[in-house]
Scaffold this motif. Structure first.
Motif, PDB file in Angstrom:
ATOM      1  N   ARG A  36      13.197  67.976  39.738  1.00 16.94           N
ATOM      2  CA  ARG A  36      13.739  68.764  38.619  1.00 16.94           C
ATOM      3  C   ARG A  36      14.924  69.639  39.029  1.00 16.94           C
ATOM      4  N   HIS A  37      15.318  69.529  40.278  1.00 15.29           N
ATOM      5  CA  HIS A  37      16.485  70.262  40.789  1.00 15.29           C
ATOM      6  C   HIS A  37      16.396  71.766  40.534  1.00 15.29           C
ATOM      7  N   GLN A  38      15.209  72.328  40.798  1.00 11.78           N
ATOM      8  CA  GLN A  38      15.024  73.769  40.684  1.00 11.78           C
ATOM      9  C   GLN A  38      15.668  74.471  41.883  1.00 11.78           C
ATOM     10  N   HIS A  39      15.988  75.758  41.711  1.00 10.15           N
ATOM     11  CA  HIS A  39      16.701  76.501  42.748  1.00 10.15           C
ATOM     12  C   HIS A  39      15.888  77.700  43.234  1.00 10.15           C
ATOM     13  N   PRO A  40      14.887  77.491  44.083  1.00 10.27           N
ATOM     14  CA  PRO A  40      14.230  78.663  44.684  1.00 10.27           C
ATOM     15  C   PRO A  40      15.214  79.397  45.581  1.00 10.27           C
ATOM     16  N   ASP A  41      14.964  80.690  45.792  1.00 12.52           N
ATOM     17  CA  ASP A  41      15.901  81.459  46.616  1.00 12.52           C
ATOM     18  C   ASP A  41      15.909  80.951  48.057  1.00 12.52           C
ATOM     19  N   PHE A  42      14.730  80.766  48.653  1.00 14.79           N
ATOM     20  CA  PHE A  42      14.658  80.303  50.036  1.00 14.79           C
ATOM     21  C   PHE A  42      13.549  79.263  50.193  1.00 14.79           C
TER      22      PHE A  42
END
Length: 594
Positions: free
Chosen positions: A31-37
């Motif tokens: 889903r191409h999510q963007h967690p910080d790290f």
């Protein structure tokens, strides 16, 4: 980064050992999510961290699902940051558990990941005392939080690491093997996928596949770091043959195309060789960015510039060499006179930079838009097989490339098996001694094999060149019966007449083939045996390669060093199987006899 994210990045980099891997704000999973790290360690597992710069005064109320905070435009409700991290982690785990090689095969946890995973939150402006006093434990489990005073610069590395791994549920165990780590990276970060050696595409399909491949190839860590962090400005990558330079160029072009949708100033990819330019153009078309990324070989680009801006073309009554030189000079002159504008492209990426004359590099550098100043040059002096009269005085700085302190060296050859690389180096070993070539410190790189083993190259010695060509065609026909597609194969020749001899034999055997010359169309994607000169093979690769006529190299009057480079380039086009024809009594044939 926000100030808190920047501080978190600094602490993780300072306090974690070198065998940890860290990604910041990189799209993860299907889903191409963007967690910080994302934090990864082979013996620890995977940890997803969400970072918030909230102060205690920012919070209005908090529960396990949502937080109400004071925003710039008034109160607003946001998801609980721990819930954000949890959802990111579960999406990653669900994707990883599709891979049978990453899950436990039996027992109580059959089908679950074979190594630990977890998630947590970093509150960069709330101390542990404030956290406790505000009773935030009812909204976030205390062991899943790192607070401001627990990530100070004075904090001991062991203390910070302990905080991280306290976030993992008790009872989770397992060690991630290095092959598993690559499989994790393949699934989590589709953009680092690499096609299997010898396949037609330079870059792997990045869509989710119904069946996961048994072997997953990804960029190595240095390649991934380089691809993600090139940045703007002028950059030079020095790399040996097969080190992934062209792959990185393609990644960079795709990244720039997605980041900048303005097509008024496209991205330009320049190569010396036409077949490589066509292959890159085909890949850009597959990616759907051909309108924003123009891939073309240098002389064709020069011709387009003269036509587009109404400049005179070279006369036809010249030799090809003189005509090409005349065309380039006409473009240089027109740019100097401002009849052809500079700064036409938001970025210029040069493959095979070692084959560009200094005046070509000076010209192309002027084509970069000063607002972006984005220039990437790929360079390998061991493959510089065109006469450029380059002297010890050449430097990137003198042609306008300002890359001091922004150069990278790639030494590992992934394309060739150890046996193929040894054969290529047998002739070219003298070329591969490390030495600085100029004031930029351009190195002559000695390749390091990635250790991939394969079959020993097959050496053919027959009385005539025709007999050699006939034997090569028989061997290619046998390779096809073993399962290789015709498009997997190439015959590389030193001279054009040798190329036509091979074409005659192929035609007689009624095998599908294409000759790369000016008289007929050439499609790199066609399922045909490619017949090219050694010069035209640069930048390409094939599972099965036959060198025809190598036994006659170098011919009388030819520079042995330049011919050795040419042999090296040809031999390193092969990813799996190499056939070397050593009919004749040239010096290279003697080396093999010795």
């Amino acid at each position: 980064m926000t100030p808190g994210e920047r501080r978190t990045a600094e602490r993780l980099e300072q306090k974690l050992d070198d065998d940890y891997l860290l990604w910041y704000d990189v799209a993860v999973g299907p889903r191409h999510q963007h967690p910080d790290f994302v934090v990864m360690h082979p013996r620890r597992g995977i940890l997803i961290l969400e970072v918030k710069d909230f102060r205690l005064s920012t919070l209005i109320q908090a529960n396990k699902q949502t937080w109400d905070i004071h925003g710039d435009a008034g109160p607003k409700t946001i998801p609980n940051p721990l819930e954000q991290a949890r959802q990111y982690a579960h999406q990653v785990v669900n994707a990883l558990e599709r891979d049978p090689q990453l899950v436990q095969a039996e027992g109580r946890y059959q089908g679950k990941l074979a190594f630990p995973w977890s998630y947590g939150v970093v509150l960069t402006n709330i101390t542990r005392a404030q956290f406790d006093k505000a009773e935030l434990a009812h909204a976030i489990e205390p062991h899943r939080v790192i607070c401001q005073d627990e990530m100070l610069e004075a904090v001991e590395p062991e203390s910070l690491q302990s905080r991280l791994w306290d976030m993992f549920p008790h009872g989770m165990w397992g060690v991630m093997s290095l092959p598993q780590l690559d499989r994790v990276r393949w699934i989590m970060f589709p953009e680092v996928r690499v096609a299997a050696p010898g396949t037609a595409d330079l870059f792997a399909d990045q869509t989710e596949e119904a069946e996961l491949p048994s072997i997953m190839r990804v960029m190595d860590i240095q390649q991934e770091q380089l691809a993600r962090s090139l940045g703007d400005g002028h950059r030079v990558i020095h790399g040996v043959a097969g080190s992934g330079k062209t792959m990185l160029l393609g990644y960079r072009a795709e990244h720039l195309a997605k980041a900048h949708t303005d097509t008024s100033k496209p991205i330009l990819i320049l190569c010396y060789n036409e077949p490589l330019a066509k292959q890159l153009a085909r890949v850009m078309a597959i990616k759907g960015i051909v309108d924003r990324v123009h891939a073309v070989h240098f002389h064709k680009w020069c011709w387009h510039q003269l036509k587009a801006y109404g400049q005179g073309l070279p006369a036809d009554n010249q030799s090809v060499t003189d005509k090409m030189a005349d065309m380039v000079q006409r473009v240089i002159t027109a740019v100097d006179r401002r009849q052809i504008p500079s700064g036409q492209y938001q970025a210029v990426l040069i493959d095979e930079g070692h084959d560009f004359a200094p005046e070509w590099l000076r010209l192309v550098t002027q084509m970069v838009d000063p607002a972006t100043n984005s220039l990437l040059v790929l360079y390998d002096d061991a493959q510089s097989i065109y006469e450029r009269s380059r002297s010890k005085q050449f430097s990137f700085k003198r042609v306008g490339i300002q890359a001091q302190g922004r150069t990278t060296i790639l030494k590992i050859n992934y394309r060739n098996t150890r046996q193929i690389l040894q054969t290529a180096s047998l002739v070219a070993a003298d070329l591969l001694t490390a030495e600085d070539k100029d004031e930029d410190g351009v190195p002559m790189l000695k390749p390091v094999s990635c250790g991939r083993d394969g079959e020993a190259p097959l050496i053919i010695r027959l009385p005539t060149l025709r007999a050699e060509a006939q034997q090569v065609v028989e061997l290619l026909s046998a390779a096809h019966r073993e399962g290789h597609a015709w498009g997997d194969m190439a015959i590389l020749c030193r001279h054009k007449q040798d190329m036509y001899l091979c074409a005659n034999v192929l035609n007689h055997r009624r095998l599908p083939y294409q000759v790369r010359d000016k008289e007929r169309p050439f499609d790199p994607a066609a399922d045909t045996i490619k017949v090219l000169t050694l010069h035209a093979s640069k930048g390409l690769e094939f599972p099965v390669v036959a060198l025809v006529g190598a036994g006659f190299m170098p011919a009388a009057g030819e520079d042995e060093r330049e011919e050795a480079k040419l042999f090296y380039v040809g031999a390193t086009r092969a990813t799996q199987r190499l056939i070397v024809g050593l009919s004749g009594n040239g010096h290279f044939a003697e080396r093999f006899a010795a």
